[in-house]
Motif scaffolding. Sequence first.
Motif, PDB file in Angstrom:
ATOM      1  N   ALA A 101      -6.590  -1.253  -7.720  1.00  0.00           N
ATOM      2  CA  ALA A 101      -5.903  -0.028  -8.222  1.00  0.00           C
ATOM      3  C   ALA A 101      -6.113   0.961  -7.105  1.00  0.00           C
ATOM      4  CB  ALA A 101      -6.378   0.320  -9.476  1.00  0.00           C
ATOM      5  N   ARG A 102      -6.184   0.623  -5.575  1.00  0.00           N
ATOM      6  CA  ARG A 102      -6.653   1.803  -4.638  1.00  0.00           C
ATOM      7  C   ARG A 102      -5.853   1.374  -3.467  1.00  0.00           C
ATOM      8  NH1 ARG A 102     -12.007   1.298  -1.682  1.00  0.00           N
ATOM      9  NH2 ARG A 102     -10.534   2.434  -0.351  1.00  0.00           N
ATOM     10  N   THR A 103      -5.897   2.241  -2.295  1.00  0.00           N
ATOM     11  CA  THR A 103      -5.275   2.181  -1.185  1.00  0.00           C
ATOM     12  C   THR A 103      -6.387   2.125  -0.050  1.00  0.00           C
ATOM     13  OG1 THR A 103      -4.801   4.317  -1.090  1.00  0.00           O
ATOM     14  CG2 THR A 103      -3.146   2.946  -1.989  1.00  0.00           C
ATOM     15  N   TYR A 104      -6.277   1.713   1.112  1.00  0.00           N
ATOM     16  CA  TYR A 104      -7.169   1.852   2.266  1.00  0.00           C
ATOM     17  C   TYR A 104      -6.401   2.920   3.318  1.00  0.00           C
ATOM     18  CZ  TYR A 104      -9.729  -1.861  -0.085  1.00  0.00           C
ATOM     19  OH  TYR A 104     -10.328  -2.686  -0.778  1.00  0.00           O
ATOM     20  N   ASP A 105      -7.188   3.326   3.962  1.00  0.00           N
ATOM     21  CA  ASP A 105      -6.589   4.370   4.948  1.00  0.00           C
ATOM     22  C   ASP A 105      -6.138   3.659   6.268  1.00  0.00           C
ATOM     23  OD1 ASP A 105      -7.340   6.980   3.630  1.00  0.00           O
ATOM     24  OD2 ASP A 105      -9.516   6.515   4.441  1.00  0.00           O
ATOM     25  N   VAL A 106      -6.976   2.569   6.761  1.00  0.00           N
ATOM     26  CA  VAL A 106      -6.346   1.760   7.761  1.00  0.00           C
ATOM     27  C   VAL A 106      -6.619   0.250   7.359  1.00  0.00           C
ATOM     28  CG1 VAL A 106      -7.109   1.185  10.248  1.00  0.00           C
ATOM     29  CG2 VAL A 106      -7.524   3.467   9.366  1.00  0.00           C
ATOM     30  N   VAL A 107      -5.511  -0.472   7.485  1.00  0.00           N
ATOM     31  CA  VAL A 107      -5.323  -1.807   7.610  1.00  0.00           C
ATOM     32  C   VAL A 107      -5.306  -2.549   8.609  1.00  0.00           C
ATOM     33  CG1 VAL A 107      -4.175  -3.660   6.152  1.00  0.00           C
ATOM     34  CG2 VAL A 107      -4.467  -1.343   5.179  1.00  0.00           C
ATOM     35  N   ILE A 108      -6.162  -3.599   9.009  1.00  0.00           N
ATOM     36  CA  ILE A 108      -6.068  -4.470  10.025  1.00  0.00           C
ATOM     37  C   ILE A 108      -6.192  -5.892   9.890  1.00  0.00           C
ATOM     38  CG2 ILE A 108      -7.032  -4.907  12.327  1.00  0.00           C
ATOM     39  CD1 ILE A 108      -8.302  -1.852  12.106  1.00  0.00           C
ATOM     40  N   ALA A 109      -5.072  -6.609  10.339  1.00  0.00           N
ATOM     41  CA  ALA A 109      -5.045  -8.278  10.062  1.00  0.00           C
ATOM     42  C   ALA A 109      -5.474  -8.778  11.094  1.00  0.00           C
ATOM     43  CB  ALA A 109      -3.556  -8.444   9.602  1.00  0.00           C
ATOM     44  N   ASN A 110      -6.409  -9.666  11.262  1.00  0.00           N
ATOM     45  CA  ASN A 110      -6.809 -10.457  12.429  1.00  0.00           C
ATOM     46  C   ASN A 110      -6.487 -11.921  12.295  1.00  0.00           C
ATOM     47  OD1 ASN A 110      -9.072  -8.676  13.810  1.00  0.00           O
ATOM     48  ND2 ASN A 110      -9.058  -8.030  11.621  1.00  0.00           N
ATOM     49  N   LEU A 111      -6.086 -12.637  13.262  1.00  0.00           N
ATOM     50  CA  LEU A 111      -5.676 -13.945  13.282  1.00  0.00           C
ATOM     51  C   LEU A 111      -4.463 -14.318  12.963  1.00  0.00           C
ATOM     52  CD1 LEU A 111      -9.329 -15.401  12.753  1.00  0.00           C
ATOM     53  CD2 LEU A 111      -8.381 -14.887  14.869  1.00  0.00           C
TER      54      LEU A 111
END
Length: 369
Positions: A101-111
């Motif tokens: 029940a939250r959001t993230y400011d920056v999302v980074i997917a690796n691989l």
Amino acid sequence: MGIRKACQRGWPVSGDNTSFLFVSDHLGGGGAPISILNLAKALAGRGHEITIAVLSDKVWHDIPEGVTVKTLPFQYANAWQKLRRFRLHAEKLDAWLRDEARTYDVVIANLYYAHRVVTESSLAARAWLCIRTDPTEALLGKRGSRAKAVRKIRKLYGGRRVIAISHGILASLDAHGATPAHGEVIHNIIDADDIERRMHQDVEVSDYIVSVGRLGLRQKRYDRLLRAYKASGIAQKLVFVGEGELENAQALVRELGLESRVVFFGQKANPYPYIRHADLLVLASDYEGFGRVIAESLICGTPVVSTDCPSGPRDILTGELANYLVACDDEAALAEKIASAVAAPPRIDPSHYRGFSPSAIAERYEALP
């Protein structure tokens, strides 16, 4: 499935605290998990909130203080689920995000696997896809239809938000019609302080040049290095540090008559003393994502000769050090550069690796739009 938390007491929280979510295939073997954890440590140390969602149970490393790790493994049960594994895994990721029940400011997917999952998830439109090796080399090098591989690359990365760890990766995407909507080049962190602390141990060999990394015919090209080493005519031994295709490499050593001059040490938990005491490090790869061992070697004070392969070496060997880049298919030039670098080593200056410091790289991630 479970949660691991480093002790969060004593976080140096700043007024511009940002929440980062990293999504990764795993935190197991290879250089990518180490790079992800180094970045997470640097950002947490600057007061940011860091969560890593791992799409497997592979968490083989110590977790830095201030970093939370959530494991979200998925195992398909049949052929139908295998075909839909990315979408099904994305649904599991989305369910966790809803529970949080939250959001993230920056999302980074690796691989690559994480890229496929995240682009099927609710994070697709806002996530950055961090590419750590040239996907065109990895996918087009496999058996199968080249046209199908190009379509896959275009669908996955074209029009997306992409972070590449070298300029060559972005150039390769563009050349194959997979131009991102927003592309950033942010190199890997190379922690000079840590390497300098670990590089001073004695080693059981002297008067040698070194190759550090996986011993593989595909990509790393130990065969090219062995032939160039023989042609160079240098007196130093050639030392290999790393695991891989040992029997095949030893057979080629015998074929070339180099049994008394080539040493295989296998994997070392701390390779830096072997780099530090070498006269030269050589990288003979067909392709790299970044080639971090080049920067590590410079920190150790050891010069480098490398193939000018896509896509990392040219980002690291700059200025006069770029003179020690050679075309991948020119073994004669590789031999010549090995001999000349041993005879007259180039000067290495901290400016050659200062831009890979934890603070410099963390600032680039803080500035992401």
